[in-house]
Structures are given as C-alpha cells and as structure tokens.
Design a protein around this motif. Sequence first.
Motif, short mmCIF file in Angstrom:
data_model
loop_
_atom_site.label_atom_id
_atom_site.label_comp_id
_atom_site.label_asym_id
_atom_site.label_seq_id
_atom_site.Cartn_x
_atom_site.Cartn_y
_atom_site.Cartn_z
N SER A 72 0.82 -1.21 0.00
CA SER A 72 0.00 0.00 0.00
C SER A 72 0.86 1.27 0.00
O SER A 72 0.43 2.31 -0.52
CB SER A 72 -0.93 0.00 1.22
OG SER A 72 -0.17 -0.08 2.42
N LEU A 73 2.05 1.18 0.58
CA LEU A 73 2.94 2.34 0.57
C LEU A 73 3.35 2.70 -0.86
O LEU A 73 3.34 3.88 -1.23
CB LEU A 73 4.19 2.03 1.40
CG LEU A 73 3.97 1.78 2.90
CD1 LEU A 73 5.28 1.33 3.55
CD2 LEU A 73 3.44 3.03 3.58
N GLU A 74 3.69 1.70 -1.64
CA GLU A 74 4.07 1.95 -3.03
C GLU A 74 2.88 2.43 -3.85
O GLU A 74 3.01 3.32 -4.70
CB GLU A 74 4.66 0.68 -3.65
CG GLU A 74 5.89 0.19 -2.94
CD GLU A 74 6.27 -1.21 -3.35
OE1 GLU A 74 6.92 -1.36 -4.39
OE2 GLU A 74 5.90 -2.15 -2.62
N GLU A 75 1.72 1.84 -3.60
CA GLU A 75 0.53 2.25 -4.35
C GLU A 75 0.17 3.71 -4.07
O GLU A 75 -0.20 4.46 -4.98
CB GLU A 75 -0.63 1.33 -3.99
CG GLU A 75 -0.41 -0.11 -4.46
CD GLU A 75 -1.46 -1.06 -3.91
OE1 GLU A 75 -2.30 -0.59 -3.08
OE2 GLU A 75 -1.46 -2.25 -4.29
N ALA A 125 4.94 9.23 -8.02
CA ALA A 125 6.33 8.82 -7.80
C ALA A 125 6.71 7.70 -8.77
O ALA A 125 5.90 6.82 -9.08
CB ALA A 125 6.52 8.35 -6.36
N SER A 126 7.93 7.75 -9.26
CA SER A 126 8.43 6.70 -10.15
C SER A 126 8.94 5.53 -9.32
O SER A 126 9.03 5.59 -8.09
CB SER A 126 9.56 7.25 -11.02
OG SER A 126 10.66 7.64 -10.21
N ASN A 127 9.28 4.44 -10.03
CA ASN A 127 9.79 3.25 -9.32
C ASN A 127 11.10 3.55 -8.60
O ASN A 127 11.32 3.05 -7.49
CB ASN A 127 9.99 2.11 -10.32
CG ASN A 127 8.67 1.54 -10.80
OD1 ASN A 127 7.71 1.46 -10.05
ND2 ASN A 127 8.62 1.13 -12.06
N LEU A 128 11.98 4.35 -9.21
CA LEU A 128 13.24 4.70 -8.56
C LEU A 128 12.99 5.54 -7.31
O LEU A 128 13.65 5.34 -6.27
CB LEU A 128 14.14 5.46 -9.54
CG LEU A 128 14.82 4.62 -10.62
CD1 LEU A 128 15.61 5.53 -11.57
CD2 LEU A 128 15.75 3.59 -9.99
N THR A 129 12.06 6.49 -7.40
CA THR A 129 11.74 7.31 -6.23
C THR A 129 11.18 6.47 -5.10
O THR A 129 11.54 6.63 -3.93
CB THR A 129 10.74 8.41 -6.62
OG1 THR A 129 11.27 9.19 -7.69
CG2 THR A 129 10.44 9.31 -5.43
N ILE A 130 10.30 5.54 -5.44
CA ILE A 130 9.73 4.65 -4.43
C ILE A 130 10.81 3.81 -3.78
O ILE A 130 10.83 3.63 -2.55
CB ILE A 130 8.65 3.75 -5.07
CG1 ILE A 130 7.46 4.59 -5.53
CG2 ILE A 130 8.20 2.67 -4.10
CD1 ILE A 130 6.44 3.82 -6.33
#
Length: 291
Positions: free
Chosen positions: A181-184, A191-196
Amino acid sequence: MMNDKMTTQKKSLVGKSLSEKLWLGCIYAILLVTTIVILYPVIFVIMGSMNPGQTLFSAKLFPDHLTLDHYRNLFANTDYIIWYKNTFKIAFFTMILSTFLVVTTAYALSRFRFPGRRHSLMAMLVLQMFPGFMGMIAIYILLMQLGLLDNHWGLILVYAGGSIPFNAYLCKGYFDGLPKSLEEAAKIDGASNLTIFFKIMFPLSYPILVFVALTNFIAPWMDFIFARLVIRSNENKTLAVGLFEMVRGQQNTEFTLFAAGAVLVAIPITILFVLTQKYMVEGLRAGATKG
C-alpha cells in the motif's frame, strides 16, 4: 485413599522437578564446555601475541610478563600496514557493490513480475547447494582472460557476484513482508519506481541492509583461499595471505608475531559485530520469516 493419591502426586512432582533440574544441569554443563572450547583458543592467541618468546612452544597461556614488542615489530619490520589497507579496500568496495546488487535484485524479484522470475529464484536456491570452491578454476580462467589476476578489482567483482544468490533471496523475503500500500500511495502521487525504491523502501529496509553490508564486509576480510589463488605480488597481498606467507616454511618461529597480526585482524570485525548485532539479528529474522 485420598492420602495415597496425594502422596503419589507429591512423588510424581518431586520426580518431575528432579528430572527438570537434572536436564537443566546438563544444558548448563554443555554450555560451559562449549564456552571453554570457544574461548580458550581466543585467549591463547591474545596472550601468545604478548608472550616474550617467538615460537609456539615458548608461548604460555599465562606468561611471566607481557610485552608489546611483537606489535611494534609487525608494523616496523613487515608490510602489515599495506596488507591492512588492501584488505580494507577490498572489503569496503565489496560491501558497497554487493549491497547495491543484492538489494536491487531482491526488490525486482519481490515487486515485479517478468519472464524468467521463477527460474531465477530456483537458480538461486540451487546455487546455494554447491560450495564456492567448485567454481574456482573457472573463475581463475575467466579472471586471467579479463586481465584481472593479481588485481583487487578481480576479487571485488567475484566476492560481490558470489554474494547475490543467498542474500538476494533473504532480502526478497524481507521486501515481501513490507506493505504494498505504501508503493501504491506513492504511485498515486506520481512517484516513479526509482523514487519509491530510494525514498520509501530503502529507509524501511535498514535492518536487512545492515545485515547484508556487514556479512559482505566480513567475508572478504577473512577470506584466504580465493585471495591466495588470485593475488601474486607483494604489494597486493591481503592480511590473510600476508600473514600466512610470513610464517610459512619457518617452522612456527614467528608464531607470536603471527598471533599479534591475528588479534589486530579480529578487532574491527568484533567492534562492528558488537555495534550492529541488534540489526543483524533483526534483519536475519525478518528476512527468514516474512513473505
């Protein structure tokens, strides 16, 4: 009749308490013997490094007087400082490179679905079943073809690559336990994958990062077999290789000098382990149980 039952119960309780005490005493005895077996060689080496003699036969567990001459000779008459710098360089860069490779690999395997993912996980499990020295001949030939023999970067690349299977599988279990849920929520905010990965997942994975970093620092610091195979020149020797060749063929006439070097090798690892023991245990437990 009631008295007989009470007497029987008391006897059973007494017998049970005696068996528990006997079992507890056996456990303490085993722990005591294990502690003595572990600590005796350590104490002997420490005291041997401060013995006034030079040979193994002159070393005593409790010498008549202590001396630091062997430590002075180690720095004045050998290339110990060079060996120390080389080993620290190899261990430090191995730690940085391997931690980055392990964490990124584990995150990709945990969060992304792509062709070959299941086979990659299976390959990691299979690779852990084979001892590392089985591939030494192939690695030696590969480093020779790449011109990385007698080169610190050859050791660093091999150490870093060899740490990926076990540690990546361990880190994957840790990432599997973190809530998606944090990534979602971060993706909803753009936010991009790198930022996440760097701003959300990286800080949350601190315990497993410490465990991976420390284990990948200790492995090259203590390694002898592979370093002995690759390193040839005196200026590139590591601590293990340098200390071994210092006493080789001298019939243990420099044992106390070797003991002094061994004590100094163990100090940084001991300090790191004491300072990060909490995070190591937490990271290992979390990576092994989550997911």
